[in-house]
Design a protein around this motif. Structure first.
Motif, PDB file in Angstrom:
ATOM      1  N   ILE A 159       0.842  -1.191   0.000  1.00 18.65           N
ATOM      2  CA  ILE A 159       0.000   0.000   0.000  1.00 18.65           C
ATOM      3  C   ILE A 159       0.882   1.247   0.000  1.00 18.65           C
ATOM      4  O   ILE A 159       1.794   1.366   0.815  1.00 18.65           O
ATOM      5  N   SER A 160       0.605   2.144  -0.900  1.00 22.17           N
ATOM      6  CA  SER A 160       1.461   3.330  -1.043  1.00 22.17           C
ATOM      7  C   SER A 160       0.679   4.506  -1.616  1.00 22.17           C
ATOM      8  O   SER A 160       0.930   4.958  -2.727  1.00 22.17           O
ATOM      9  N   PRO A 161      -0.280   5.022  -0.851  1.00 19.76           N
ATOM     10  CA  PRO A 161      -1.109   6.083  -1.425  1.00 19.76           C
ATOM     11  C   PRO A 161      -0.366   7.399  -1.614  1.00 19.76           C
ATOM     12  O   PRO A 161      -0.668   8.157  -2.518  1.00 19.76           O
ATOM     13  N   TYR A 162       0.615   7.667  -0.760  1.00 21.76           N
ATOM     14  CA  TYR A 162       1.383   8.914  -0.879  1.00 21.76           C
ATOM     15  C   TYR A 162       2.866   8.591  -0.769  1.00 21.76           C
ATOM     16  O   TYR A 162       3.264   7.759   0.040  1.00 21.76           O
ATOM     17  N   VAL A 163       3.640   9.247  -1.567  1.00 22.88           N
ATOM     18  CA  VAL A 163       5.087   9.049  -1.540  1.00 22.88           C
ATOM     19  C   VAL A 163       5.731  10.423  -1.461  1.00 22.88           C
ATOM     20  O   VAL A 163       5.447  11.291  -2.283  1.00 22.88           O
ATOM     21  N   GLY A 164       6.578  10.599  -0.463  1.00 23.84           N
ATOM     22  CA  GLY A 164       7.214  11.909  -0.291  1.00 23.84           C
ATOM     23  C   GLY A 164       8.462  12.057  -1.138  1.00 23.84           C
ATOM     24  O   GLY A 164       9.536  12.393  -0.658  1.00 23.84           O
ATOM     25  N   GLY A 165       8.307  11.800  -2.425  1.00 22.34           N
ATOM     26  CA  GLY A 165       9.434  11.894  -3.353  1.00 22.34           C
ATOM     27  C   GLY A 165      10.213  10.589  -3.400  1.00 22.34           C
ATOM     28  O   GLY A 165      10.268   9.830  -2.422  1.00 22.34           O
ATOM     29  N   GLY A 166      10.760  10.309  -4.537  1.00 22.04           N
ATOM     30  CA  GLY A 166      11.548   9.082  -4.710  1.00 22.04           C
ATOM     31  C   GLY A 166      12.677   9.321  -5.697  1.00 22.04           C
ATOM     32  O   GLY A 166      13.792   8.921  -5.478  1.00 22.04           O
ATOM     33  N   PHE A 167      12.346   9.986  -6.810  1.00 20.13           N
ATOM     34  CA  PHE A 167      13.338  10.336  -7.836  1.00 20.13           C
ATOM     35  C   PHE A 167      14.100   9.110  -8.318  1.00 20.13           C
ATOM     36  O   PHE A 167      15.275   9.193  -8.664  1.00 20.13           O
ATOM     37  N   GLY A 168      13.446   7.969  -8.319  1.00 15.45           N
ATOM     38  CA  GLY A 168      14.078   6.732  -8.773  1.00 15.45           C
ATOM     39  C   GLY A 168      14.437   5.808  -7.626  1.00 15.45           C
ATOM     40  O   GLY A 168      14.512   4.604  -7.797  1.00 15.45           O
ATOM     41  N   SER A 169      14.629   6.368  -6.428  1.00 18.50           N
ATOM     42  CA  SER A 169      15.121   5.545  -5.323  1.00 18.50           C
ATOM     43  C   SER A 169      14.012   4.723  -4.662  1.00 18.50           C
ATOM     44  O   SER A 169      14.291   3.929  -3.776  1.00 18.50           O
ATOM     45  N   LYS A 170      12.761   4.923  -5.089  1.00 22.78           N
ATOM     46  CA  LYS A 170      11.677   4.114  -4.522  1.00 22.78           C
ATOM     47  C   LYS A 170      11.032   3.222  -5.578  1.00 22.78           C
ATOM     48  O   LYS A 170       9.906   2.775  -5.424  1.00 22.78           O
ATOM     49  N   ILE A 171      11.756   2.989  -6.672  1.00 24.11           N
ATOM     50  CA  ILE A 171      11.254   2.021  -7.657  1.00 24.11           C
ATOM     51  C   ILE A 171      11.341   0.629  -7.048  1.00 24.11           C
ATOM     52  O   ILE A 171      10.397  -0.146  -7.116  1.00 24.11           O
ATOM     53  N   GLY A 172      12.462   0.325  -6.436  1.00 25.98           N
ATOM     54  CA  GLY A 172      12.635  -0.983  -5.827  1.00 25.98           C
ATOM     55  C   GLY A 172      12.413  -0.926  -4.325  1.00 25.98           C
ATOM     56  O   GLY A 172      12.717   0.071  -3.682  1.00 25.98           O
ATOM     57  N   ALA A 173      11.865  -2.010  -3.758  1.00 26.67           N
ATOM     58  CA  ALA A 173      11.813  -2.131  -2.300  1.00 26.67           C
ATOM     59  C   ALA A 173      13.210  -2.565  -1.872  1.00 26.67           C
ATOM     60  O   ALA A 173      13.728  -3.567  -2.352  1.00 26.67           O
ATOM     61  N   HIS A 174      13.820  -1.786  -0.989  1.00 24.31           N
ATOM     62  CA  HIS A 174      15.223  -2.029  -0.633  1.00 24.31           C
ATOM     63  C   HIS A 174      15.324  -3.005   0.544  1.00 24.31           C
ATOM     64  O   HIS A 174      14.324  -3.309   1.188  1.00 24.31           O
ATOM     65  N   PRO A 175      16.551  -3.474   0.831  1.00 26.71           N
ATOM     66  CA  PRO A 175      16.716  -4.577   1.780  1.00 26.71           C
ATOM     67  C   PRO A 175      16.088  -4.376   3.161  1.00 26.71           C
ATOM     68  O   PRO A 175      15.640  -5.346   3.768  1.00 26.71           O
ATOM     69  N   HIS A 176      16.027  -3.132   3.649  1.00 25.87           N
ATOM     70  CA  HIS A 176      15.424  -2.944   4.981  1.00 25.87           C
ATOM     71  C   HIS A 176      13.957  -3.373   4.993  1.00 25.87           C
ATOM     72  O   HIS A 176      13.415  -3.753   6.030  1.00 25.87           O
TER      73      HIS A 176
END
Ligand code: MCN
Ligand code: MOS
Length: 794
Positions: free
Chosen positions: A269-286
């Motif tokens: 679920i991701s209704p709002y994203v506070g910016g990503g600029f490419g860095s939130k395309i992938g779900a990262h290891p954390h």
């Protein structure tokens, strides 16, 4: 150089460079976005899609009602804090957890010693949705300084943070390769990515004039306002993850792989994203750690990276080195371009920065060769940052073209026009649309380009040297077929549903505009739901494709809805229009009416009430007829259905031309950007207010890249020294000059369903070289490495 007059002559030759150029030079183009829409062939009204509306979700954000991922209130929530390695390479011998575990509130500590199992996810290059293969705490290998080596989970964030500080880690040091300049670093050629035609080496050897230069760019970070953080909640064999995501479908498939569970049991679920600029395309290891810990503890777990942790918990744009040679005849015809690039990548994974992307399409050249290399170093796997590939590519190419212009004594716009590519030189396909000449003309006009004295170091005001520079750029029109659903309610409300996301771009707004436009209803009656894997599948908000993918799908759904309403009106016995044939009915302005009776209509809501329906759900998609279920799910969770710039026999790209004026303080060497004017061809614009905001945002990011942003690596231990907002400087308001943007696009019906092209990334491509070129014009000094700081200018 002493050649003011030659430049004046060159200015006039611009006018003579063929019909297109002449038309541009005299048109004084000031196409506003609105004018471009008026000629849009797909629209009967065109008043809603194309309107300058403010962001639909804006009030929710400024009043704090929009809940971002980690603002979800869940019962029994526990907090996970990651611990990161302080060594760049080697092995973890032991982690002493006793003190941490003894603290009150600590639920558990996970390390490679007691392993929280995570399977390796499939990376996008191998058909999956992951941007990195690395899964933390699965082994004792230290890959880079800042790598997650433990997760501490406690009842509160403070308890987890304190416990995290008590872990005693014993390392056995390895021999790190610290960065791209490390003498131990070994490049690997990425063979199939190169391009070549003609005989570039011979042309270069026989050149009348050539530039032969090396450009470098630093590590850069995406630094969105909202740090990377998630909540994972495992319940009865299913997991829900609130994760700020540019691609919930991709995240969902990665979570299912990490945990080894069926994808049906994962909801992101991701209704709002506070910016990503490419860095939130992938779900990262954390995110994987949060999911696995939630399953283990059967509790919802929140893992938020601290700002410093975001610099190594995921990667930004890698450092690059590019060698570029361009040869030309004395009259300015390019005869060859030879381009080779190197970018950092993780020690055991490959991230490619496709530095030849702009180089190979921008100018007509009979001879060309490009090669890409990666350089494995002990860093977090680098990632995509706005305009990956195109951005560094344009930096090298557009700087070198400026150098060539000075070497030839030809105005840089003149030189560009003299080497205008009539077709895509890399494949000889026609462009879908290329309003780049219009962009040159509009930008040059707006900044007063022809009034500058082109001689370097010739313009000043007091202590300040004045410089004008320009550069161009491109971004491919990437496309992926998508789905959408429209729900018509008897209350008159209309919902648009899509799993796509809005990270501040305007997706909510433009999809409401699309539906309202196609259904002829007021835009206020349309509510849009986004960012949830239970909604109709969408490809990523990446590669500047989502606006076009989703407006196309919503428009299709709306047209299907119109057809369905006409059929219901004509066939349902309870419909007041049941006596009519569907072919004698017309859908207009949100109503169905007999074609011959303009006033005899019934609104969507009244029709639904009359036939006793609460709501009507209609789907639409832009897949080719007969697309299989596999193709549709491939589009939503991998790049399997993604199509690049070349499709349908044409080459489709967005284009830009940037013009900047800089002021360089002669005593201090400080560079201030005084003005920026950029003209863009992004085809038809769905919402000029939002597109302009996108372009401006990209330009500001380019300003940061040109003058400020640089990740420093501590040469003793590979630590990212400036992993915070105090030391990793991004532009603040005081750095941002007067900015003007101009739309010169026309609807491009060969590119996309509704004639738009990409907007989100083109703004950043070419900004840094425009600034670098302006700095050269101001000072006579050519700085070939970013950022251009005062030490380099001194
Ligand atoms: N738009 C338009 N007309 C078009 C195309 C787009 O008016 N023909 C406008 C719309 O408001 C749309 C926006 O531009 O919502 C961006 O559309 P598009 O170019 O399709 O880009 P995406 O929706 O795919 O968004 C991703 C893109 C990328 S790849 C990066 S990187 C980036 C960018 O968007 N990251 C951003 N812009 C960003 N803006 C914000 N605020 N935050 C980010 O992280
Ligand atoms: Mo953009 S870097 O493709 O998310």
């Amino acid at each position: 150089m002493t050649h003011g007059n030659e430049f004046e002559l060159n200015r006039r030759t611009v006018m003579k460079l063929g019909a297109g150029a002449a038309a541009v030079a005299t048109a004084g183009v000031s196409l506003s976005g609105e004018k471009a829409f008026a000629s849009d062939p797909t629209k009967s009204k065109g008043s809603v899609l194309g309107a300058r509306l403010s962001r639909a979700e804006g009030p929710l954000k400024v009043t704090g009602q929009a809940r971002f991922a980690i603002e979800q209130k869940l019962e029994n929530l526990a907090y996970g804090v990651t611990v990161q390695s302080t060594r760049p390479a080697g092995r973890i011998v032991n982690i002493d957890m006793a003190a941490a575990k003894a603290l009150p509130g600590v639920l558990d500590v996970y390390t490679a010693q007691n392993s929280l199992k995570l399977n390796k996810p499939t990376v996008y290059s191998k058909g999956g949705g992951a941007t990195e293969e690395f899964t933390p705490i699965q082994d004792d290998v230290v890959r880079f300084n800042g790598m997650h080596i433990a997760l501490v989970v406690a009842e509160t964030f403070e308890q987890a943070t304190e416990a995290a500080g008590l872990l005693k880690v014993e390392y056995e040091d390895g021999d790190p390769i610290l960065d791209i300049n490390d003498p131990k670093a070994k490049a690997q050629l990425i063979d199939p990515m190169g391009a070549a035609w003609g005989d570039a080496a011979t042309a270069l050897a026989n050149a009348e004039v050539k530039v032969d230069v090396i450009y470098t760019t630093s590590r850069e970070y995406n630094v969105p306002m909202e740090p990377h953080a998630c909540i994972a909640s495992w319940e009865n064999g299913k997991i829900t993850v609130w994760e700020p995501s540019q691609w919930v479908g991709g995240a969902r498939s990665v979570v299912s792989e990490w945990l080894g569970i069926d994808i049906e049991n994962v909801r992101v679920i991701s209704p709002y994203v506070g910016g990503g600029f490419g860095s939130k395309i992938g779900a990262h290891p954390h995110v994987g750690l949060a999911c696995a810990a939630s399953r283990k503890l059967a509790r919802p777990i929140k893992v938020s990276l601290t700002r410093p942790q975001t610099f190594t918990g995921l990667g930004g744009r890698p450092a690059t080195r590019q060698t570029l040679s361009i040869s030309a005849s004395k009259d300015g015809k390019i005869s060859s371009i030879v381009h080779e690039s190197w970018n950092e990548t993780a020690i055991d994974e490959v991230h490619i920065e496709a530095c030849s992307n702009v180089t190979k399409i921008m100018y007509a050249t009979p001879n060309f060769s490009s090669r890409l290399n990666v350089v494995p170093v002990n860093t977090v796997q680098p990632g995509w940052k706005r305009g990956p590939g195109e951005n560094p590519s344009a930096y090298a190419l557009e700087s070198a073209i400026d150098e060539l212009a000075y070497a030839l004594n030809i105005d840089p716009i003149t030189l560009r026009l003299a080497n205008w590519a009539e077709v895509d030189p890399s494949n000889n396909l026609p462009w879908s649309t290329r309003q780049l000449r219009e962009a040159y003309a509009a930008g040059a006009d707006a900044i007063g380009w022809w009034n500058r004295n082109p001689v370097p170091r010739s313009m000043r005001e007091g202590r300040e040297l004045i410089g004008y520079g320009m550069a161009a750029g491109s971004y491919p029109m990437i496309r992926t077929a998508s789905e959408a659903k429209i729900v018509l309610h008897a209350s008159g409300q209309i919902e648009v549903l899509s799993a796509g996301t809005d990270m501040g771009t305007g997706t909510y707004t433009i999809l409401a505009q699309t539906a309202a436009d196609a259904l002829g209803v007021p835009v206020e009656t349309v509510a849009v739901r986004l960012g949830d894997t239970i909604l109709p599948r969408s490809a990523l908000a990446g590669g500047s494709q989502q606006a076009n993918n989703l407006t196309g799908a919503v428009d299709k759904a709306a047209k299907n809805a119109r057809d369905a309403l006409l059929a219901i009106a004509a066939s349902d016995p309870k419909s007041p229009l049941a006596t009519a044939k569907a072919t004698d009915l017309t859908f207009e302005n949100g109503s169905v009416r007999p074609t011959r009776r303009p006033n005899g209509g019934i609104s969507i809501a009244d029709l639904l009430k009359a036939v006793g329906k609460n709501k009507l759900e209609i789907e639409g998609n832009t897949f080719a007829p007969g697309a299989t279920e596999e193709m549709k799910s491939g589009a939503d969770r991998s790049f399997a259905q993604l199509k690049g710039a070349v499709e349908g026999g044409v080459s489709a790209h967005s284009w830009c031309a940037h013009f900047v004026e800089v002021r360089v303080d002669e005593d201090f060497g400080t560079v201030r950007v005084k003005r920026m004017v950029s003209a863009f061809d992004s085809g038809r614009i769905f919402n000029p207010k939002l597109a302009e905001s996108q372009w401006i945002g990209g330009m500001v990011m380019g300003l940061g890249q040109a003058l400020l942003e640089e990740g420093y690596v501590d040469q003793r231990d590979g630590r990212t020294v400036n992993a915070n907002f105090a030391d990793y400087a991004v532009p603040v308001n005081a750095d941002v000059p007067d900015i003007q943007v101009i739309s010169v696009g026309v609807p491009d019906m060969q590119a996309t369903a509704l004639g738009g092209k990409g907007v989100g990334e083109i703004g950043v491509v070419g900004v840094a070289p425009a600034i670098g070129n302006a700095v050269f014009h101001a000072t006579g000094k050519r700085i070939r490495s970013l950022p251009i700081t005062l030490e380099k200018l001194a």
